[in-house]
Write an enzyme that holds these catalytic residues in place. Structure first.
Site, PDB file in Angstrom:
ATOM      1  N   ASN A  12       0.877  -1.171   0.000  1.00 25.40           N
ATOM      2  CA  ASN A  12       0.000   0.000   0.000  1.00 25.40           C
ATOM      3  C   ASN A  12       0.916   1.222   0.000  1.00 25.40           C
ATOM      4  OD1 ASN A  12      -1.738   2.090   0.614  1.00 25.40           O
ATOM      5  ND2 ASN A  12      -2.177   1.402   2.709  1.00 25.40           N
ATOM      6  N   TRP A  13       1.004   1.869  -1.154  1.00 27.26           N
ATOM      7  CA  TRP A  13       1.952   2.984  -1.282  1.00 27.26           C
ATOM      8  C   TRP A  13       1.436   4.273  -0.654  1.00 27.26           C
ATOM      9  CZ3 TRP A  13       4.461   2.620  -6.883  1.00 27.26           C
ATOM     10  CH2 TRP A  13       5.321   1.515  -6.912  1.00 27.26           C
ATOM     11  N   LYS A  14       0.159   4.324  -0.303  1.00 25.85           N
ATOM     12  CA  LYS A  14      -0.433   5.537   0.285  1.00 25.85           C
ATOM     13  C   LYS A  14      -0.179   6.734  -0.636  1.00 25.85           C
ATOM     14  CE  LYS A  14       0.031   3.361   4.738  1.00 25.85           C
ATOM     15  NZ  LYS A  14       0.159   3.480   6.174  1.00 25.85           N
ATOM     16  N   HIS A  97      -9.403   1.501   5.025  1.00 21.96           N
ATOM     17  CA  HIS A  97      -8.111   1.685   5.699  1.00 21.96           C
ATOM     18  C   HIS A  97      -8.284   2.658   6.861  1.00 21.96           C
ATOM     19  CE1 HIS A  97      -3.979   2.827   6.479  1.00 21.96           C
ATOM     20  NE2 HIS A  97      -3.639   1.690   5.906  1.00 21.96           N
ATOM     21  N   GLU A  99      -6.595   5.039   7.854  1.00 22.11           N
ATOM     22  CA  GLU A  99      -6.360   6.457   7.529  1.00 22.11           C
ATOM     23  C   GLU A  99      -7.607   7.068   6.892  1.00 22.11           C
ATOM     24  OE1 GLU A  99      -2.669   5.761   5.453  1.00 22.11           O
ATOM     25  OE2 GLU A  99      -1.800   5.169   7.376  1.00 22.11           O
ATOM     26  N   GLU A 166      -5.359  -4.703  10.676  1.00 19.73           N
ATOM     27  CA  GLU A 166      -4.259  -3.769  10.907  1.00 19.73           C
ATOM     28  C   GLU A 166      -4.498  -3.002  12.207  1.00 19.73           C
ATOM     29  OE1 GLU A 166      -2.284  -2.588   6.925  1.00 19.73           O
ATOM     30  OE2 GLU A 166      -4.064  -1.361   7.146  1.00 19.73           O
ATOM     31  N   GLY A 172       2.733   2.289  10.696  1.00 19.21           N
ATOM     32  CA  GLY A 172       3.717   3.353  10.532  1.00 19.21           C
ATOM     33  C   GLY A 172       4.460   3.715  11.806  1.00 19.21           C
ATOM     34  N   SER A 207       3.475  -2.067  10.204  1.00 18.78           N
ATOM     35  CA  SER A 207       4.939  -2.136  10.370  1.00 18.78           C
ATOM     36  C   SER A 207       5.543  -3.494  10.004  1.00 18.78           C
ATOM     37  CB  SER A 207       5.344  -1.734  11.794  1.00 18.78           C
ATOM     38  OG  SER A 207       4.975  -0.391  12.056  1.00 18.78           O
TER      39      SER A 207
END
Ligand code: PGA
Length: 249
Positions: A12-14, A97, A99, A166, A172, A207
């Site tokens: 997942n490159w965000k 997600h 975020e 997650e 992160g 992570s």
């Protein structure tokens, strides 16, 4: 593994990645050591979907998107539709997600619309769930996960789905859940999915890196990983793929 045949290692490159560096990423990818045992997936930002579709396909990487809106087309300035993702060559789409849940306030009602819209065009949702640190410390992890999974109630169990567990406190942060916490929580997620009539892969995210991937993938009930930071470099992504292939061997 949770009884399925192939690990999924998904990047997942965000909000990271420009065209030239992403093409360099593709060049630096080495061959999947065991495609029967590991599916490689990358979910780049929207702007890179079209240009990366063919290069990724040539390297055996399945394409996914990081999000989408639920409408097919129309006056929704700035939004991307499921059909556009399909048209760009996506197989997967990440939905829910943390975020998006935390920063963009996405909740169950919206996420159900997105799940249905993804299924309508034949995308496979990678549906993310996870608890915050306060919730884990308060012993509420299972309640939170159950509430997040409740959006699946009444959906057709034959529609394709991948779940990603997650823990928000592990995303992160460099902290990962312990193998015991991972095994215990994945067991609960599989159980809850079964209660909802579902059997699907459950990935771990938060992570994941080349140093911890092997022990995480070896946990009971873990069918792969959703990887953020460590998926931005081809070498660390490939090391995680290799770790999964070793566990599968
Ligand atoms: P991380 O992100 O690997 O950088 O913790 C994982 C994710 O958010 O999917």
């Amino acid at each position: 593994m949770g009884g399925s045949t192939q690990f999924i290692i998904a990047g997942n490159w965000k909000m990271n990645g420009l065209l030239q560096e992403s093409l360099a990423f593709v060049d630096a990818l080495t061959a999947n050591p065991n495609p029967d045992a590991v599916e490689m997936v990358i979910c780049p930002p929207y702007t890179l979907l079209h240009p990366l579709a063919k290069p990724f396909a040539d390297k055996g990487v399945t394409l996914g998107a990081e999000n989408m809106y639920f409408e097919e087309s129309g006056a929704f300035t700035g939004s991307i539709s499921p059909l556009m993702l399909k048209d760009a060559g996506c197989h997967y789409v990440i939905l829910g997600h943390s975020e998006r849940r935390d920063i963009m306030h996405e909740g169950n009602t919206l996420l159900r619309k997105k799940l249905d819209a993804a299924w309508d065009v034949g995308l496979t949702p990678m549906f993310c769930i996870g608890e915050h640190l306060e919730e884990r410390e308060a012993g509420a992890t299972n309640d939170v996960l159950k509430q997040q999974l409740s959006v699946l109630a009444g959906t057709d169990a034959n529609l394709p789905l991948v779940v990603a567990y997650e823990p928000v406190w592990a995303i992160g942060t460099g902290k990962t859940a312990s193998p015991e916490q991972v095994a215990e929580t994945h067991a609960f997620v599989h159980e809850e999915l079964a209660r909802l009539g579902r059997k699907c892969k459950v990935l771990y995210g938060g992570s994941v890196n080349p140093g911890n991937a092997e022990s995480l993938m070896a946990c009971e009930g873990v069918d792969g990983a959703l990887v953020g930071g460590a998926s931005l470099k081809a070498d660390s992504f490939m090391e995680i793929v290799a770790a999964a292939a070793r566990v599968a061997a």
